[in-house]
Design an enzyme around this catalytic site. Structure first.
Site, PDB file in Angstrom:
ATOM      1  N   ASN A 113       0.801  -1.214   0.000  1.00 54.89           N
ATOM      2  CA  ASN A 113       0.000   0.000   0.000  1.00 54.89           C
ATOM      3  C   ASN A 113       0.841   1.275   0.000  1.00 54.89           C
ATOM      4  O   ASN A 113       0.341   2.339  -0.360  1.00 54.89           O
ATOM      5  CB  ASN A 113      -0.935   0.007   1.221  1.00 54.89           C
ATOM      6  CG  ASN A 113      -1.704   1.292   1.346  1.00 54.89           C
ATOM      7  OD1 ASN A 113      -2.587   1.582   0.541  1.00 54.89           O
ATOM      8  ND2 ASN A 113      -1.363   2.100   2.342  1.00 54.89           N
ATOM      9  N   TYR A 125       2.580   9.746 -11.341  1.00 57.36           N
ATOM     10  CA  TYR A 125       1.694   8.973 -10.463  1.00 57.36           C
ATOM     11  C   TYR A 125       0.827   7.987 -11.245  1.00 57.36           C
ATOM     12  O   TYR A 125       0.839   6.783 -10.951  1.00 57.36           O
ATOM     13  CB  TYR A 125       0.837   9.914  -9.617  1.00 57.36           C
ATOM     14  CG  TYR A 125      -0.045   9.197  -8.625  1.00 57.36           C
ATOM     15  CD1 TYR A 125       0.507   8.459  -7.579  1.00 57.36           C
ATOM     16  CD2 TYR A 125      -1.434   9.258  -8.715  1.00 57.36           C
ATOM     17  CE1 TYR A 125      -0.295   7.793  -6.667  1.00 57.36           C
ATOM     18  CE2 TYR A 125      -2.242   8.597  -7.808  1.00 57.36           C
ATOM     19  CZ  TYR A 125      -1.674   7.865  -6.782  1.00 57.36           C
ATOM     20  OH  TYR A 125      -2.458   7.200  -5.879  1.00 57.36           O
ATOM     21  N   LYS A 167       1.043   3.809 -11.188  1.00 56.87           N
ATOM     22  CA  LYS A 167      -0.091   2.962 -10.852  1.00 56.87           C
ATOM     23  C   LYS A 167      -0.487   2.059 -12.023  1.00 56.87           C
ATOM     24  O   LYS A 167      -1.009   0.953 -11.816  1.00 56.87           O
ATOM     25  CB  LYS A 167      -1.267   3.809 -10.387  1.00 56.87           C
ATOM     26  CG  LYS A 167      -1.016   4.507  -9.049  1.00 56.87           C
ATOM     27  CD  LYS A 167      -0.641   3.512  -7.950  1.00 56.87           C
ATOM     28  CE  LYS A 167      -0.456   4.170  -6.604  1.00 56.87           C
ATOM     29  NZ  LYS A 167      -0.151   3.193  -5.522  1.00 56.87           N
TER      30      LYS A 167
END
Length: 251
Positions: free
Chosen positions: A94, A159, A163
């Site tokens: 996470n 980002y 991801k």
């Protein structure tokens, strides 16, 4: 309410000191797991543990702070966990960092940093844990992706790129590790009420919540519930999935 979904399970949660990660840790503890949370510093990890223990002294939770993105540091920490518990049943990757700089202002160092924590750290933790899961007969790995991995975002290209890499790793590792009875999935949250969102300007929050049919941003507990489901035996035949938790956001 179903209880003890994770009884006797040993879980490792990176980025477990705040936001969605903290809620995952708390929910796993409520469901009778033993949890080791990773923080960026030992001080923040200890603080999170103390907060959890203040709520329920009987919860078995430990805080550690390996250098994520450094395989040797991660392997050493995982080895210590194995020495203590003998197994790791659940790994939640996470830990992550966001960025919103425009391409014109984006530095190479900033791009490297986001890839190191969001992608390489996931690879390192998975590489360190997977052999033990294989040898014990199986396990479960859950990665934190993001809505922007599917749709991109208007700035901060590193980002969504990181991801998207998380999604690729998730699907590929699910195919590779399935033979070892290791399930690999990812959760892709939408706009969620975390520290990252709290730091956004109000006008930006209004813009990002406007396309959400449910009419609001998500709560960390609502995202954590999906991590609980995927970690439990209720999801025993789910692997390679990227599950969106975004209120049916329209892009």
């Amino acid at each position: 309410m179903i209880t003890d979904l994770l009884k006797n399970k040993i879980a490792v949660v990176t980025g477990g000191t705040r936001g969605i990660g903290f809620e995952i840790v708390k929910l796993y503890l409520q469901q009778s797991a033993k949890v080791v949370l990773f923080g960026s510093h030992q001080e923040s990890a200890n603080k999170a543990v103390d907060l959890l223990k203040s709520e329920n002294p009987d919860w078995e939770v430990t805080g550690m702070a390996p250098e994520l993105g450094n395989l040797q540091s991660v392997e050493q920490t995982i080895g210590e966990i194995i020495e203590k518990y003998g197994r790791i049943d659940i790994l939640v990757n996470n830990a992550g960092v966001s960025a919103r700089e425009s391409l014109y202002d984006y530095t190479e160092e900033a791009f490297d940093n986001i890839m190191n924590l969001n992608v390489k750290a996931l690879f390192d933790c998975t590489k360190a844990v997977a052999p033990f899961m294989r040898d014990q007969g199986g396990g479960c790995i859950i990665n934190t992706s993001s809505m922007v991995s599917l749709y991109g975002q208007p700035s901060g290209c590193g980002y969504p790129a990181s991801k998207s890499a998380v999604n690729g790793l998730t699907k590929s590792l699910a195919r590779e590790l399935g033979k070892d009875n290791i399930r690999v999935n990812a959760v892709a949250p939408g706009v969620t009420r975390t520290d990252m969102v709290a730091n956004l300007p109000e006008d930006m929050v209004a813009r990002v919540t406007a396309p959400i049919p449910l009419g609001r941003m998500g709560e960390p507990t609502e995202v954590a519930n999906v991590f609980l489901f995927l970690a439990s035996d209720l999801a025993s035949y789910i692997s390679g999935a990227i599950i969106s938790v975004d209120g049916a956001t329209l892009v």
